[in-house]
Scaffold this motif. Structure first.
Motif, PDB file in Angstrom:
ATOM      1  N   THR A 158       1.123  -1.108  -0.061  1.00 33.70           N
ATOM      2  CA  THR A 158       0.109   0.187  -0.225  1.00 33.70           C
ATOM      3  C   THR A 158       0.793   1.074  -0.074  1.00 33.70           C
ATOM      4  N   THR A 159       1.588   1.209   0.739  1.00 30.88           N
ATOM      5  CA  THR A 159       2.882   2.383   0.652  1.00 30.88           C
ATOM      6  C   THR A 159       2.886   2.959  -0.681  1.00 30.88           C
ATOM      7  N   LEU A 160       3.821   4.410  -0.119  1.00 28.62           N
ATOM      8  CA  LEU A 160       4.028   4.713  -1.611  1.00 28.62           C
ATOM      9  C   LEU A 160       5.514   4.432  -2.766  1.00 28.62           C
ATOM     10  N   GLU A 161       6.485   3.758  -1.908  1.00 32.80           N
ATOM     11  CA  GLU A 161       7.310   3.469  -2.821  1.00 32.80           C
ATOM     12  C   GLU A 161       6.950   2.226  -3.884  1.00 32.80           C
ATOM     13  N   TRP A 162       5.656   2.088  -3.826  1.00 31.34           N
ATOM     14  CA  TRP A 162       5.213   0.555  -5.031  1.00 31.34           C
ATOM     15  C   TRP A 162       4.911   1.428  -6.483  1.00 31.34           C
ATOM     16  N   ALA A 163       4.233   2.929  -5.575  1.00 33.09           N
ATOM     17  CA  ALA A 163       4.273   3.475  -6.680  1.00 33.09           C
ATOM     18  C   ALA A 163       4.047   4.225  -7.702  1.00 33.09           C
ATOM     19  N   THR A 164       6.095   4.042  -7.732  1.00 31.06           N
ATOM     20  CA  THR A 164       7.331   4.483  -8.611  1.00 31.06           C
ATOM     21  C   THR A 164       6.839   3.567  -9.977  1.00 31.06           C
ATOM     22  N   PRO A 165       7.625   3.645 -10.821  1.00 25.94           N
ATOM     23  CA  PRO A 165       8.428   2.976 -11.726  1.00 25.94           C
ATOM     24  C   PRO A 165       9.416   2.588 -11.203  1.00 25.94           C
TER      25      PRO A 165
END
Ligand code: HEM
Ligand SMILES: [Cu+2]
Lengths: 196, 98, 586
Positions: free
Chosen positions: C540-547
């Motif tokens: 759920t955390t943001l680091e996985w929303a990057t390329p």
């Protein structure tokens, strides 16, 4: 890529990055000098005999140095005021003056040290001189550090005034906070080492 | 930095007043030392004068007086640890066995 | 210094290609710096471990020549391959120093903190990229200085990682180099911690309030405060010890000290206890620096693999803050044996008991988070699960050390070594391994091999306990630490001496079990299975929303946060995880 809040304040914290950074740095400096002051108190209260600073050290010279450092603080703050008034010429004069006063402080300090060494009063003589040399030496290093920064902003660093005046003004504010802190440390060092 | 020229002028005047006060307090603290008081009053007086000077420098030159809560919070925290660093070892040295 | 703090990245909007040096060596990208920290600190960890493997030979078979490498150690250290006591002391001091200051902290904070924190808070980089680069290189310099100390006449520092005076003041040259090395490492930590705090406070994405921060970020924030405020007193103490050694002062030298029948040429009047106070003022908070980031990593992995929100997120956060605060006023529990009066000793015993409460809260909350979960037992989860009881053992065995009556018996025995190694080795090191397996796909775009990962895990778990569990037995029997022959010459050690062989074999086996990890680590970056999405663990955390891997500047769209960090299995949502940046329920 642009890092946010390098110039403007972040609305919810009210500060820009470098402002927070420098205060954190000063907090760590408080702990650094705090440890040395703590050592001073422990060594002194534990000592059988402790000389009064004024019997060994040169109070008039140190008083003069206090005045020099206080004066450099006001020139520093005036250089920031000058920038906020968009008066770059005045800024250069004041910040240059701050650097020169730093030099004067160091020269007087060197004369003091020299006089001690002449009388064979080295740090190894006793714990009073040990803490005297350590504290003033460390403080002197901080003065040198501040002078390098200020000299940079007087010279090559001041180019930023043309490209990004807001940010440059911030930088002078931050450099000033550091410089005043160095003054602040001396304000406590002076009575503790020389007058008590 | 939306200060007007006028308020900067006012600041400059405050800085000069603070500067004069600092010089005066320097004279005070040096003169006090020539009284050769006994340890306790001399330490107390020297610390009081130094603290006033410190207050002036930090509040005006470092403009803490108009600084944000965040900065205060950091300094208060540092102050607590600073005091524990000074007083806890000291109390150990006064409460020793053997 | 003020200038440095003021310098920030002069943003280059158009990414003009950087040269090799700027891209990989003197990079200002937090991800590259994080990887530099990772590789360097892993090397130091391995080096510190190798020192220990040599020591373990001496403990298991005292007086026998070390096989294979004995001849390489030099006549001055190990004539005929047999380790001299002086050399054992150097190895012990350097093992402690390297593991703590060059291995675990740079790995936990420098590597994981640097790589993950800006990503998790949705920032393009750290607040002061140049400072970040400097912090790495100063650390590197400190590391090289420490290594170089082995080449000094008389070898490396040999007064233990604690460098107690007066022993350290009269020790050989290596101690001076150690002190300079420490000054570098402290400077690096200060630069780093200022950077972390400013980054977390200032660069959080829109909507990412403090109580929506992933627990890992909180753990890094508290850790940074500890580094910021606890390290300077050690720096001051280091300067004073340097003065004692180089300028002949007597800060830590008592009057009338006699060594080997000779009166020492010091003016005296100093206090060895002063060193202990200043050292432990840092070194107690330092143990929380070693453990907090580990707790942060474990929390992330537990939430992700239980597919449930962390139990008691708020109490975790408040406990971490309270822990950080209290850690500044417990330090003298390391000094009960210095002739402390009852009043001050009671004070420190009380604060020590109080500080155990937040640690228990954190551990309990993590345990309860497991309740009723259908877990994914991948490698990182195994390491995280093992961390919990291992850290528990380490913590519980610490309680008797925090109470003077018991500590008087246990102080400076192998019990202490066992206690803190349970915290830092199968504790922190396991959490760090877990972190490597967890974030590897984000960094490289490939998965690590699961089979070899599990092999690595089970082997390490067994061996770690094989080394450290018997230490409690030896310690309770009264065997002192820092004995170069493992207690062979003491009557009270005879009954437990034979355990040494078993412990040493476990230590060497542990080394063997790291080989699959090392191979897996390097090989998978080339040969590993490619990840199918940017979010392979469905986190759920943001680091996985990057390329994948994140480019310079990190995010393609500036992220905005709409929810807390651990929205797993929320009823009514389509999927069992809802990323923080997802606007409405889906
Ligand atoms: C996993 C492999 C490890 C093994 C087998 C190991 C083993 C040991 C042993 C046997 C000692 C006692 C030496 C003696 O008293 O003569 C010791 C001391 C120590 N270890 Fe470790 N250790 C390991 C990992 C670590 C880690 C990860 C850390 C820190 C984060 C660490 C920090 C220390 C410290 C600070 C000392 C005290 C050194 C001194 O007495 O000055 N060790 N270790
Ligand atoms: Cu402790």
């Amino acid at each position: 890529m642009q890092i946010p809040y390098t110039v403007a304040e972040r609305p919810d914290t009210g500060v820009f990055n470098a402002k927070l950074g420098i205060w954190l740095f000063l907090a760590s400096e408080v702990m650094l000098f705090g440890a040395l002051f703590s050592s001073y108190i422990l060594l002194r209260t534990g000592a059988l005999a402790w000389p009064h600073g004024y019997t060994i050290l040169n109070v008039p010279l140190a008083t003069l140095n206090t005045v020099v450092l206080i004066t450099s603080s006001i020139t520093m703050v005036m250089s920031w005021v000058a920038l906020r008034n968009r008066d770059f010429g005045k800024y250069r004069k004041y910040i240059g003056g701050t650097v020169l006063l730093g030099f004067v402080f160091l020269i007087i300090k060197a004369i003091e040290y020299g006089a001690k060494f002449e009388h064979h009063l080295y740090p190894s003589e006793n714990t009073f001189l040990a803490i005297y040399f350590t504290l003033t030496g460390l403080h002197g290093l901080h003065v040198i550090g501040g002078m390098i920064v200020n000299a940079y902003f007087w010279g090559p660093g001041s180019k930023m005034w043309v490209t990004d005046p807001e940010r440059f003004t911030n930088r002078i504010e931050v450099a000033g906070l550091y410089w005043h802190f160095v003054d602040l440390v001396w304000i406590f060092l002076f009575p503790v080492l020389y007058l008590l | 930095m939306s200060n007007t020229q006028a308020s900067n002028g006012a600041h400059a005047r405050i800085y000069v007043v603070v500067f004069v006060a600092l010089l005066a307090l320097t004279i005070v603290t040096v003169s006090l030392s020539y009284l050769h008081l006994s340890v306790f009053p001399s330490v107390l007086l020297a610390l009081i004068v130094a603290s006033i000077k410190g207050y002036l420098v930090s509040n005006y030159f470092m403009h803490l007086i108009s600084e944000r809560r965040l900065i205060y919070a950091i300094l208060v925290l540092t102050g607590i640890f600073f005091l524990s660093l000074i007083f806890l070892p000291l109390s150990h040295f006064h409460d020793r066995v053997g | 210094m003020a200038h440095v703090a003021a310098v920030a990245h002069t943003g280059n909007h158009h990414e003009h290609p950087l040269g090799f040096l700027q891209k990989y060596i003197f990079s200002q990208d937090h991800k590259v710096i994080g990887l530099q920290y990772l590789l360097t600190s892993l090397c130091f960890l391995f080096f510190g471990f190798s020192l220990m493997m040599m020591m373990r030979w001496q403990l298991a078979y005292p007086g026998q020549p070390i096989p294979f490498i004995g001849g390489l150690l030099g006549e001055a250290n190990a004539p005929g391959g047999i380790m001299l006591p002086e050399f054992y002391n150097q190895l012990g001091a350097m093992h402690g120093t390297i593991m703590v200051f060059l291995g675990v902290v740079p790995l936990a904070v420098g590597a994981f903190g640097n790589y993950v924190v800006p990503l998790q808070i949705g920032a393009p980089d750290m607040a002061f990229p140049k400072l970040n680069m400097m912090s790495y290189w100063v650390y590197f310099l400190g590391g090289v200085t420490m290594l170089a100390s082995f080449l000094m006449p008389g070898g490396a520092a040999n007064s233990g990682w604690t460098s107690y005076a007066p022993l350290s003041v009269i020790a050989t040259m290596g101690q001076t180099v150690w002190l300079f090395g420490m000054v570098f490492l402290i400077t690096s930590s200060l630069l780093g911690s200022i950077n972390f705090i400013v980054t977390i406070v200032q660069l959080r994405a829109r909507g990412l309030t403090f109580m929506r921060l992933p627990f890992f970020v909180w753990s890094q924030l508290v850790t940074s405060f500890l580094l910021l405020l606890a390290f300077p007193p050690l720096e001051a103490a280091g300067v004073m010890q340097l003065m004692d050694r180089l300028a002949g002062t007597s800060f830590f030298m008592p009057s009338g000290l006699v060594v080997a029948g000779e009166v020492m040429p010091y003016s005296g009047g100093g206090s060895p206890l002063l060193w202990q106070h200043l050292f432990w003022f840092l070194a107690h908070p330092e143990v929380y620096v070693l453990i907090l980031p580990a707790l942060g990593i474990v929390a992330e992995i537990v939430a992700n693999n239980t597919r449930k929100p962390l139990w008691g997120y708020n109490s975790l956060v408040y406990a971490a803050i309270f822990l950080g605060f209290m850690s500044f006023i417990v330090w003298a529990h390391h000094m009960f044996l210095t002739g402390m009066g009852t009043v001050i000793s009671t004070f420190f015993q009380t604060t020590t008991m109080i500080i155990s409460i937040p640690s228990v809260i954190i551990l309990t909350a993590l345990f309860i988070s497991l309740w009723g979960a259908s877990m994914r037992f991948n490698t990182q989860m195994l390491f995280a699960l093992a961390f919990l009881p291992m850290f528990g053992i380490g913590g519980l065995t610490g309680l008797p050390l925090g109470l003077a009556p018991t500590d008087i018996h246990l102080h400076d025995t192998y019990y202490v070594i066992g206690h803190f190694h349970y915290v830092v080795a199968p504790g922190t090191i396991f959490a760090l391994f877990a972190g490597v397996y967890h974030w590897y796909p984000k960094v490289t775009g490939r998965m690590m091999n699961e089979f070899w990962g599990k092999f690595h895990f089970w082997g390490s778990l067994v061996c770690m306990n094989g080394i450290f569990m018997p230490m409690f037995v030896q310690g309770l029997a009264g065997v002192s630490r820092r004995l170069y022959d493992g207690g062979q010459q003491y009557a009270h050690a005879q009954g437990v001496f034979h355990l040494n062989e078993w412990m040493s074999i476990s230590a060497w086996m542990l080394a063997l079990f790291q080989i699959p990890f090392i191979i897996n680590f390097f090989l998978s970056s080339r040969k590993g299975r490619k990840v199918e999405s940017d979010n392979p663990w469905e986190a759920t955390t943001l680091e996985w929303a990057t390329p994948t891997p994140p480019p310079h500047g990190n995010f393609t769209v500036v992220p905005e946060v709409h929810r807390g960090p651990y929205e797993y299995s929320v009823p009514g949502h389509l999927r069992d995880y809802t990323p923080q940046h997802q606007p409405e329920k889906a």
